[in-house]
Design a protein around this motif. Structure first.
Motif, PDB file in Angstrom:
ATOM      1  N   LYS A 155      33.413  18.962  51.084  1.00 40.37           N
ATOM      2  CA  LYS A 155      33.694  17.527  51.221  1.00 40.37           C
ATOM      3  C   LYS A 155      33.882  17.131  52.694  1.00 40.37           C
ATOM      4  O   LYS A 155      33.267  16.191  53.181  1.00 40.37           O
ATOM      5  CB  LYS A 155      34.946  17.161  50.394  1.00 40.37           C
ATOM      6  N   SER A 156      34.763  17.872  53.390  1.00 39.38           N
ATOM      7  CA  SER A 156      35.009  17.529  54.807  1.00 39.38           C
ATOM      8  C   SER A 156      33.769  17.799  55.644  1.00 39.38           C
ATOM      9  O   SER A 156      33.481  17.053  56.591  1.00 39.38           O
ATOM     10  CB  SER A 156      36.189  18.342  55.361  1.00 39.38           C
ATOM     11  N   THR A 157      33.026  18.843  55.310  1.00 38.35           N
ATOM     12  CA  THR A 157      31.784  19.125  56.031  1.00 38.35           C
ATOM     13  C   THR A 157      30.842  17.934  55.913  1.00 38.35           C
ATOM     14  O   THR A 157      30.229  17.508  56.902  1.00 38.35           O
ATOM     15  CB  THR A 157      31.118  20.402  55.472  1.00 38.35           C
ATOM     16  N   LEU A 166      37.327   8.293  54.191  1.00 37.39           N
ATOM     17  CA  LEU A 166      38.740   8.658  54.174  1.00 37.39           C
ATOM     18  C   LEU A 166      38.891  10.065  53.612  1.00 37.39           C
ATOM     19  O   LEU A 166      38.695  10.300  52.416  1.00 37.39           O
ATOM     20  CB  LEU A 166      39.524   7.653  53.316  1.00 37.39           C
ATOM     21  N   ASP A 167      39.242  11.024  54.500  1.00 35.89           N
ATOM     22  CA  ASP A 167      39.331  12.425  54.083  1.00 35.89           C
ATOM     23  C   ASP A 167      40.768  12.758  53.686  1.00 35.89           C
ATOM     24  O   ASP A 167      41.602  13.060  54.540  1.00 35.89           O
ATOM     25  CB  ASP A 167      38.842  13.336  55.218  1.00 35.89           C
ATOM     26  N   GLU A 168      41.032  12.693  52.417  1.00 35.56           N
ATOM     27  CA  GLU A 168      42.343  12.984  51.822  1.00 35.56           C
ATOM     28  C   GLU A 168      43.484  12.181  52.472  1.00 35.56           C
ATOM     29  O   GLU A 168      44.494  12.742  52.889  1.00 35.56           O
ATOM     30  CB  GLU A 168      42.634  14.485  51.856  1.00 35.56           C
ATOM     31  N   PRO A 169      43.332  10.865  52.547  1.00 36.39           N
ATOM     32  CA  PRO A 169      44.376  10.052  53.173  1.00 36.39           C
ATOM     33  C   PRO A 169      45.676  10.026  52.379  1.00 36.39           C
ATOM     34  O   PRO A 169      46.732   9.716  52.930  1.00 36.39           O
ATOM     35  CB  PRO A 169      43.754   8.643  53.207  1.00 36.39           C
ATOM     36  N   PHE A 205      40.836  11.672  59.511  1.00 29.17           N
ATOM     37  CA  PHE A 205      40.729  13.135  59.503  1.00 29.17           C
ATOM     38  C   PHE A 205      41.718  13.726  58.503  1.00 29.17           C
ATOM     39  O   PHE A 205      42.858  13.280  58.403  1.00 29.17           O
ATOM     40  CB  PHE A 205      41.015  13.698  60.894  1.00 29.17           C
ATOM     41  N   GLN A 206      41.248  14.783  57.806  1.00 27.58           N
ATOM     42  CA  GLN A 206      42.100  15.427  56.800  1.00 27.58           C
ATOM     43  C   GLN A 206      43.422  15.896  57.422  1.00 27.58           C
ATOM     44  O   GLN A 206      44.476  15.746  56.838  1.00 27.58           O
ATOM     45  CB  GLN A 206      41.337  16.609  56.196  1.00 27.58           C
ATOM     46  N   HIS A 207      43.324  16.475  58.620  1.00 32.77           N
ATOM     47  CA  HIS A 207      44.536  17.001  59.253  1.00 32.77           C
ATOM     48  C   HIS A 207      44.850  16.240  60.537  1.00 32.77           C
ATOM     49  O   HIS A 207      45.508  16.768  61.435  1.00 32.77           O
ATOM     50  CB  HIS A 207      44.376  18.502  59.532  1.00 32.77           C
TER      51      HIS A 207
END
Ligand SMILES: Nc1ncnc2c1ncn2[C@@H]1O[C@H](COP(=O)(O)OP(=O)(O)OP(=O)(O)O)[C@@H](O)[C@H]1O
Ligand SMILES: [Mg+2]
Length: 248
Positions: free
Chosen positions: A52-54, A170-173, A94-96
């Protein structure tokens, strides 16, 4: 919309065609096709390591595909830099990722606006609108590093909105939010959708949230698409149920 820039493509759809990414010969993503139209929210789901993030990194120019194309409207934007893509209307969280802890919530958003726009007055007006949209007025002068986790995630969304995107990834907001913060996030998302004509890709592991918020759901597993469709269709999809326990 304030101060629309000439480099903004104002595209009606974001399209991904045959996207592949290999890391040292191992395929993290294989032949992904995905379309998000303005006004639509596509939920991107899949187990840890699904890719997913990739996919978000490829679409937003933070990583380059091994094969495949990314299109904004009819313009092929494959290989564009993150900054050029941001100017063209693509934005992400960003996820992190973290906000600048020593800047206030407001300054965090304003700095992001200034990053793609040179006019400070337009950046300030844009920041005002975002603070209001995200209901961050009570915390606008608070240092981001001292905000609750939920509010800090909202500042991250505000930073992404500050570039006036057409497409928002939105990566895991909502990761790590408690129930109350999760509800607040869902309502803010609804408000963003109502007030801004964005195409949104939302990644989250919270299945009920995804089913509630998404117009369509795209499910990845081990780098390939295993299902896509409406939330109702996905909920009962046998391959999804097997790969992603808890969807039933
Ligand atoms: N820079 C990299 N170098 C090597 N392998 C990578 C790199 N980035 C991602 N991968 C690999 O690609 C695969 C997909 O990772 P990715 O981070 O996209 O998954 P994800 O679906 O976002 O997972 P999560 O739900 O845990 O965030 C994983 O096997 C990961 O180890
Ligand atoms: Mg991820």
């Amino acid at each position: 919309m304030i101060g629309t820039r000439s480099s903004h493509l104002d595209a009606d759809a974001l399209k991904v065609r045959g996207l592949c990414r290999a890391f040292e010969g191992i395929l993290a993503l294989s032949s992904i096709d995905l379309t998000v139209r303005r006004g639509e929210l596509v939920g991107l789901m899949g187990p840890n390591g699904a890719g997913k993030s990739t996919l978000v990194n490829l679409i937003t120019g933070f990583d380059a595909p091994t094969e495949g194309r990314i299109l904004l409207g009819s313009v092929d934007v494959t290989g564009w830099s993150p900054r050029r893509l941001a100017s063209a209307g693509m934005s992400r969280t960003f996820q992190h990722g973290h906000s600048f802890p020593m800047l206030s919530a407001r300054e965090n958003v304003e700095v992001a606006a200034l990053g793609v726009r040179i006019n400070p007055t337009a950046a300030r007006t844009q920041t005002d609108e975002i603070i209001e949209l995200l209901d961050l007025g009570d915390w606008e002068d608070t240092l981001a590093g001292t905000l609750s986790h939920g509010l800090e995630r909202l500042v991250g969304v505000g930073r992404a909105l500050a570039t006036q995107p057409s497409f928002l990834l939105l990566d895991e907001p909502a990761a790590g939010l408690n129930e109350v913060e999760g509800e607040l996030f869902a309502s803010v998302l609804e408000r963003i959708r109502a007030e801004r004509n964005l195409g949104i890709i939302l990644i989250d592991h919270n299945v009920p949230l995804m089913m509630r918020c998404s117009d369509r759901v795209h499910v990845l597993s081990q780098g390939t698409t295993i299902a896509e469709g409406t939330p109702d269709g996905i909920r009962t999809h046998p391959v999804v149920v097997e790969a992603y326990l808890g969807v039933t």
